[in-house]
Design an enzyme around this catalytic site. Structure first.
Site, short mmCIF file in Angstrom:
data_model
loop_
_atom_site.label_atom_id
_atom_site.label_comp_id
_atom_site.label_asym_id
_atom_site.label_seq_id
_atom_site.Cartn_x
_atom_site.Cartn_y
_atom_site.Cartn_z
N LYS A 295 -8.62 -1.70 5.93
CA LYS A 295 -8.86 -2.25 4.59
C LYS A 295 -7.85 -3.34 4.24
CE LYS A 295 -8.97 1.85 2.50
NZ LYS A 295 -9.14 2.89 3.53
N SER B 97 -7.72 3.70 9.19
CA SER B 97 -8.39 3.68 7.89
C SER B 97 -7.62 2.81 6.90
CB SER B 97 -8.52 5.10 7.35
OG SER B 97 -9.07 5.11 6.04
N ASP C 70 -15.11 2.11 7.76
CA ASP C 70 -14.10 3.07 7.31
C ASP C 70 -14.67 4.01 6.26
OD1 ASP C 70 -11.35 4.14 6.82
OD2 ASP C 70 -11.72 3.22 4.87
N ARG D 151 -15.03 12.49 8.28
CA ARG D 151 -13.77 13.18 8.56
C ARG D 151 -13.48 14.22 7.49
NH1 ARG D 151 -9.83 8.68 8.23
NH2 ARG D 151 -8.29 10.35 8.52
N HIS E 99 0.84 -1.20 0.00
CA HIS E 99 0.00 0.00 0.00
C HIS E 99 0.87 1.24 0.00
CE1 HIS E 99 -3.38 2.67 0.86
NE2 HIS E 99 -2.57 3.30 1.69
#
Length: 638
Positions: free
Chosen positions: A191, A187, A165, A172, A86
């Site tokens: 995932k 967050s 999320d 947010r 990621h």
């Protein structure tokens, strides 16, 4: 009957600085997804977290609660250890398109769920869909079967994956609670955990083109996510990388696919290739395919040079119904209607490329989305011809603008021109890899703040073949530089040709070594002394000077003397050269002669940095490939 949650009490606890239990956080998230807790109360909770933070245990409990708020993916049917990667996002970050097939080609299972994303370009899914016929809509059964059979699959993220999320992020975004390390970390990691990865490699971007602008912020986020992995019993490694300028050269969906293919062919951006090797080496270790980073890198480099990675890319595209011919014929990718060229107005070198502003110019062309409803034009974008530190000549092309119309192209030309700052002095490149953070025990994250990790950080920088550069000028550093000492107390400068680079400023030290070698030059005929210093991957530095003869043809240049000395003392495939500095007694920096350029092309990678300086401290930056782009090699003898 579902247990009711006293949200007001939990908000009060967090607002007054108290910690919430695992059960309290689980119940709060469950009730929020079920609709028991309204948005206004969850907004108040997010603000309380933003103001007072969370402990590592709280952050992990929040992450796990969000990860299990909807569907989770079970990857146990996939042989081996699936490793997910990621990135926190940046400009021209085409890493997944290269890294996924590269990792799969050495046997690392890649089962990746990606999104479409907002910003300067689409997400990984948008980019892949620019390949004709490519489908990103796979059922869970198809997804898992493809990973088992092909070793790689990338699909769109389902709406039922970590729905908490999705709901919380939307709040947010409109309540000014985005900038909270616990909320950002939970967050991202919720995932990743929900998608079933057994190990995770995180690319945490730092700089003007990244979400995290400072190294301190990025390091805290990285440590928090690595800690979540530890507590959740998932191996996680975080690599802090620079995003002060675009990573690759292409910004735009089809253009980034094109750059990814070129990189898999061995022709793409050196920085993009390097980051993929760095992240891929970490993936190889976590997947059990390599005993250490060095072995992982060797496996990946072999996969690139042998064509295995490109072959895996083609298999991946075919499996998802795309036209794999794009790997051989780039014209099959979508083409923009108009291409304009931005040319340099003056001689000099690129001082800065303003990454975030360049990304906005790409979005204005239609390459990205400002809102979820916006339509992306996958053919448009920007391609850079020069990066920071590169020399430029008036009239040469700095960038290509790919647009849908003449008007859009002209607007972008003016905007992109403002993003590329050209000045008279060459800039040292900043390090691509800042640090790597891993967990080595139950309490302390392995990071550069530990003494032993200083060695790891230096190793990572050497393996990434980058030279660390400071923000100060060479001249100012010459005035304030302190001589580093090794563990025995011996000055590094006393090592002469076999010294190690200064941990605080290796590029400056390399130039200093070249200047020291210059003083030993034998030049009774030309009176033009030159010194050179070459650094190997293991940190050794070998120097050389020019040595003349009454018969000029028997003279040896400083660069060749340094390289030949290195060959005699350890230069090899496993310990290649990673940087060269050349200093001359001249009014301006002087480049190597043609013979030296050919020798450099023989033994050094094309992307290897070369620093050219004079005794006054004026410095220019180039690469071996730029010095001799069409070098003679053995293939021309066949």
């Amino acid at each position: 009957m579902t247990e009711q949650v006293d949200a007001q009490n939990l908000i009060h606890k967090k607002r007054t600085g108290n910690a919430l239990t695992d059960a309290e956080l689980q119940n709060l998230i469950r009730a929020y997804v079920e609709g028991q807790v309204p948005d206004y109360q969850m907004s108040a909770f997010a603000m309380a977290v933003c103001l007072n933070g969370m402990s590592d245990m709280e952050t992990t409990a929040l992450t796990l609660a969000m990860a299990h708020s909807g569907d989770t993916l079970d990857l146990t049917s996939i042989p081996g250890i699936p490793v997910d990667k990621h990135s926190t996002g940046g400009v021209a970050d085409t890493t997944t398109l290269v890294l996924a097939p590269l990792a799969a080609s050495i046997g690392i299972p890649v089962a990746k769920m990606s999104g479409r994303g907002l910003g300067h370009t689409g997400g990984t899914i948008d980019k892949l869909e620019s390949i004709p016929g490519f489908s990103t809509q796979l059922s869970t059964e198809e997804f898992l079967r493809q990973v088992r059979e092909v070793g790689i699959a990338v699909t769109g993220q389902t709406g039922d994956l970590a729905p908490a999320d999705k709901k919380l992020y939307a709040l947010r975004d409109v309540t000014d609670t985005v900038q909270s390390i616990p909320l950002i970390a939970s967050s991202i990691m919720s995932k990743k955990l929900a998608s079933g990865a057994k190990a995770i490699v995180l690319d945490v971007k730092v700089g003007t083109g990244a979400f995290m602008k400072t190294e301190a912020e990025a390091r805290k986020l990285a440590e928090t996510m690595v800690n979540i992995g530890r507590l959740a019993k998932r191996p996680v490694t975080a690599v802090l990388t620079r995003m002060d300028e675009p990573l690759g050269r292409a910004v735009g969906n089809a253009l980034e696919v094109r750059e990814a293919i070129l990189t898999l062919r061995g022709q793409g951006s050196p920085e993009l290739r390097e980051l993929c090797l760095v992240l891929g080496s970490e993936m190889a270790v976590l997947a059990g395919k390599a005993a250490d980073i060095k072995e992982g890198r060797r496996l990946l480099e072999d996969a690139l040079s042998s064509g295995m990675a490109l072959k895996k890319f083609k298999e991946f595209v075919v499996a998802q119904h795309g036209d794999s011919r794009v790997a051989d014929d780039l014209t099959l990718l979508p083409q923009a209607k108009v291409v304009k060229y931005l040319k340099a107005d003056v001689d000099g070198s690129v001082q800065e490329i303003i990454a975030d502003q360049l990304g906005l110019e790409a979005m204005h062309l239609g390459a990205g989305r400002a809102n979820k409803e916006d339509r992306i034009d996958v053919s448009v974008g920007i391609v850079l011809h020069r990066k920071t530190g590169h020399p430029v000549v008036k009239g040469e092309v700095l960038a290509e603008i790919h647009a849908d119309s003449e008007e859009a192209a002209q607007r972008a030309l003016d905007g992109v021109r403002a993003c590329i700052v050209i000045g008279p002095m060459a800039q040292f490149p900043t390090p691509l890899v800042i640090d790597t953070i891993r967990w080595v025990n139950s309490k302390t994250p392995e990071g550069s703040r530990r003494a032993s990790d200083k060695v790891d950080a230096a190793m990572n920088k050497r393996e990434s073949k980058r030279i660390v550069a400071s923000e100060e000028t060479v001249e100012s550093k010459r005035q304030v530089r302190e001589i580093n000492k090794d563990e025995s107390g011996e000055s590094e400068e006393s090592h002469e040709s076999k010294g190690s680079l200064s941990a605080s400023d290796p590029s400056l030290h390399l130039l200093h070594e070249a200047e020291s070698a210059l003083k030993k030059a034998y030049v009774p005929y030309s009176h033009f002394p030159v010194g050179a210093a070459v650094q190997l991957a293991n940190g050794q530095v070998f120097t050389g000077c020019n040595i003349e003869n009454a018969s000029y043809s028997l003279t040896n240049c400083a660069e060749r003397t340094a390289v030949f000395t290195a060959i005699m003392n350890g230069l090899s495939r496993d310990n290649p050269p990673v940087a060269l500095a050349v200093t001359a007694q001249s009014n301006v920096p002087v480049a190597p002669c043609g013979a030296c350029r050919q020798v450099l092309a023989e033994f050094c990678p094309p992307s290897m940095p070369v620093y050219l300086s004079n005794v006054n401290g004026d410095t220019k930056f180039t690469t071996v490939g730029d010095l001799l782009p069409y070098a003679f090699d053995s293939s021309q003898m066949e």
